[in-house]
Design a protein around this motif. Sequence first.
Motif, PDB file in Angstrom:
ATOM      1  N   VAL A  75       6.551   1.293  -7.119  1.00 32.27           N
ATOM      2  CA  VAL A  75       6.706   2.661  -6.611  1.00 32.27           C
ATOM      3  C   VAL A  75       8.133   3.159  -6.853  1.00 32.27           C
ATOM      4  CG1 VAL A  75       6.701   4.071  -4.511  1.00 32.27           C
ATOM      5  CG2 VAL A  75       4.838   2.460  -4.940  1.00 32.27           C
ATOM      6  N   LYS A  76       9.108   2.286  -6.662  1.00 30.24           N
ATOM      7  CA  LYS A  76      10.503   2.655  -6.925  1.00 30.24           C
ATOM      8  C   LYS A  76      10.687   3.040  -8.398  1.00 30.24           C
ATOM      9  CE  LYS A  76      15.186   0.890  -6.360  1.00 30.24           C
ATOM     10  NZ  LYS A  76      16.008  -0.255  -5.942  1.00 30.24           N
ATOM     11  N   GLU A  77      10.048   2.277  -9.280  1.00 31.34           N
ATOM     12  CA  GLU A  77      10.131   2.593 -10.711  1.00 31.34           C
ATOM     13  C   GLU A  77       9.388   3.885 -11.025  1.00 31.34           C
ATOM     14  OE1 GLU A  77      11.297   2.328 -14.676  1.00 31.34           O
ATOM     15  OE2 GLU A  77      12.101   1.401 -12.866  1.00 31.34           O
ATOM     16  N   PHE A  78       8.266   4.118 -10.353  1.00 30.61           N
ATOM     17  CA  PHE A  78       7.561   5.395 -10.507  1.00 30.61           C
ATOM     18  C   PHE A  78       8.522   6.534 -10.196  1.00 30.61           C
ATOM     19  CE2 PHE A  78       2.680   4.861 -10.013  1.00 30.61           C
ATOM     20  CZ  PHE A  78       2.676   3.784 -10.878  1.00 30.61           C
ATOM     21  N   SER A  79       9.206   6.417  -9.096  1.00 31.62           N
ATOM     22  CA  SER A  79      10.132   7.457  -8.659  1.00 31.62           C
ATOM     23  C   SER A  79      11.249   7.651  -9.676  1.00 31.62           C
ATOM     24  CB  SER A  79      10.710   7.089  -7.293  1.00 31.62           C
ATOM     25  OG  SER A  79      11.627   8.046  -6.870  1.00 31.62           O
ATOM     26  N   ARG A  80      11.796   6.560 -10.163  1.00 31.54           N
ATOM     27  CA  ARG A  80      12.872   6.641 -11.159  1.00 31.54           C
ATOM     28  C   ARG A  80      12.409   7.389 -12.411  1.00 31.54           C
ATOM     29  NH1 ARG A  80      15.086   4.647 -15.521  1.00 31.54           N
ATOM     30  NH2 ARG A  80      13.418   3.220 -16.057  1.00 31.54           N
ATOM     31  N   ARG A  81      11.138   7.191 -12.773  1.00 25.95           N
ATOM     32  CA  ARG A  81      10.594   7.855 -13.969  1.00 25.95           C
ATOM     33  C   ARG A  81       9.994   9.223 -13.661  1.00 25.95           C
ATOM     34  NH1 ARG A  81       7.661   3.086 -17.549  1.00 25.95           N
ATOM     35  NH2 ARG A  81       9.180   1.444 -17.052  1.00 25.95           N
ATOM     36  N   LYS A  82      10.101   9.629 -12.427  1.00 19.38           N
ATOM     37  CA  LYS A  82       9.567  10.932 -11.992  1.00 19.38           C
ATOM     38  C   LYS A  82       8.037  10.990 -12.037  1.00 19.38           C
ATOM     39  CE  LYS A  82      13.734  12.986 -11.838  1.00 19.38           C
ATOM     40  NZ  LYS A  82      14.629  11.990 -11.342  1.00 19.38           N
ATOM     41  N   TYR A  83       7.374   9.839 -11.828  1.00 27.17           N
ATOM     42  CA  TYR A  83       5.921   9.792 -11.716  1.00 27.17           C
ATOM     43  C   TYR A  83       5.561  10.021 -10.254  1.00 27.17           C
ATOM     44  CZ  TYR A  83       6.035   7.096 -16.153  1.00 27.17           C
ATOM     45  OH  TYR A  83       6.245   6.646 -17.427  1.00 27.17           O
ATOM     46  N   ARG A  84       4.417  10.606 -10.025  1.00 22.16           N
ATOM     47  CA  ARG A  84       3.939  10.788  -8.649  1.00 22.16           C
ATOM     48  C   ARG A  84       3.219   9.526  -8.189  1.00 22.16           C
ATOM     49  NH1 ARG A  84       1.132  16.417  -9.738  1.00 22.16           N
ATOM     50  NH2 ARG A  84       0.276  14.993 -11.251  1.00 22.16           N
ATOM     51  N   HIS A  85       3.373   9.229  -6.919  1.00 21.18           N
ATOM     52  CA  HIS A  85       2.663   8.098  -6.336  1.00 21.18           C
ATOM     53  C   HIS A  85       1.978   8.557  -5.063  1.00 21.18           C
ATOM     54  CE1 HIS A  85       2.159   4.473  -3.838  1.00 21.18           C
ATOM     55  NE2 HIS A  85       1.703   4.000  -4.974  1.00 21.18           N
ATOM     56  N   LYS A  86       0.670   8.321  -4.976  1.00 20.30           N
ATOM     57  CA  LYS A  86      -0.101   8.780  -3.821  1.00 20.30           C
ATOM     58  C   LYS A  86      -1.004   7.700  -3.252  1.00 20.30           C
ATOM     59  CE  LYS A  86      -0.298  13.556  -5.425  1.00 20.30           C
ATOM     60  NZ  LYS A  86      -1.173  14.683  -5.736  1.00 20.30           N
ATOM     61  N   SER A  87      -0.711   6.438  -3.534  1.00 20.38           N
ATOM     62  CA  SER A  87      -1.620   5.378  -3.083  1.00 20.38           C
ATOM     63  C   SER A  87      -0.858   4.275  -2.360  1.00 20.38           C
ATOM     64  CB  SER A  87      -2.403   4.810  -4.271  1.00 20.38           C
ATOM     65  OG  SER A  87      -1.513   4.387  -5.288  1.00 20.38           O
ATOM     66  N   ALA A  88      -0.436   4.581  -1.163  1.00 23.65           N
ATOM     67  CA  ALA A  88       0.306   3.611  -0.352  1.00 23.65           C
ATOM     68  C   ALA A  88      -0.606   2.468   0.096  1.00 23.65           C
ATOM     69  CB  ALA A  88       0.903   4.309   0.866  1.00 23.65           C
ATOM     70  N   LEU A  89      -0.003   1.322   0.316  1.00 23.83           N
ATOM     71  CA  LEU A  89      -0.710   0.180   0.886  1.00 23.83           C
ATOM     72  C   LEU A  89      -0.435   0.155   2.386  1.00 23.83           C
ATOM     73  CD1 LEU A  89       0.180  -2.603  -1.720  1.00 23.83           C
ATOM     74  CD2 LEU A  89      -1.892  -1.201  -1.622  1.00 23.83           C
ATOM     75  N   ASP A  90      -1.368  -0.388   3.133  1.00 26.06           N
ATOM     76  CA  ASP A  90      -1.209  -0.508   4.578  1.00 26.06           C
ATOM     77  C   ASP A  90      -0.310  -1.705   4.878  1.00 26.06           C
ATOM     78  OD1 ASP A  90      -1.415  -0.769   7.325  1.00 26.06           O
ATOM     79  OD2 ASP A  90      -3.608  -0.649   7.358  1.00 26.06           O
ATOM     80  N   GLU A  91       0.908  -1.426   5.306  1.00 23.97           N
ATOM     81  CA  GLU A  91       1.885  -2.490   5.546  1.00 23.97           C
ATOM     82  C   GLU A  91       1.430  -3.471   6.627  1.00 23.97           C
ATOM     83  OE1 GLU A  91       6.695  -3.095   6.019  1.00 23.97           O
ATOM     84  OE2 GLU A  91       5.859  -1.090   6.223  1.00 23.97           O
ATOM     85  N   ARG A  92       0.569  -3.029   7.515  1.00 27.06           N
ATOM     86  CA  ARG A  92       0.069  -3.921   8.569  1.00 27.06           C
ATOM     87  C   ARG A  92      -0.731  -5.088   7.989  1.00 27.06           C
ATOM     88  NH1 ARG A  92      -3.020   0.547  11.845  1.00 27.06           N
ATOM     89  NH2 ARG A  92      -3.509   0.937   9.677  1.00 27.06           N
ATOM     90  N   LEU A  93      -1.252  -4.911   6.789  1.00 25.83           N
ATOM     91  CA  LEU A  93      -2.027  -5.969   6.131  1.00 25.83           C
ATOM     92  C   LEU A  93      -1.153  -6.909   5.305  1.00 25.83           C
ATOM     93  CD1 LEU A  93      -5.054  -3.812   4.934  1.00 25.83           C
ATOM     94  CD2 LEU A  93      -4.882  -5.211   7.009  1.00 25.83           C
TER      95      LEU A  93
END
Length: 109
Positions: free
Chosen positions: A61-79
């Motif tokens: 996700v950090k690399e997505f952001s660096r490349r200006k890609y959108r990210h819309k699929s978070a993982l549930d951190e509780r898992l």
Amino acid sequence: MRIWDISPARLCRNHLLGEHRELHAVWAVITQGKKGYSRHPETLRWKGKLKALFKRHALLVKEFSRRKYRHKSALDERLATGKAKQDIFVHPCRRQMAILRKKKCDCKV
């Protein structure tokens, strides 16, 4: 199916996006008990290491952001349970880079 163990910054667009897609598939197999690919070596190496898989996702996700890609699929951190570090490899990092070199893509290997 592959989740690389090298820096996401080294991956070309296709391998970065492909890994992200496959990481979500592995996450679903493990967290939701899905059957597809449940015995695949790539899936098996992440069992008991969802915290490490969550961390790998964060790097993607950090690399997505660096490349200006959108990210819309978070993982549930509780898992995100289990070990925080991956110490099992289908192929060592050097071999992974050799595999990518043979693909003649834009990966920086």
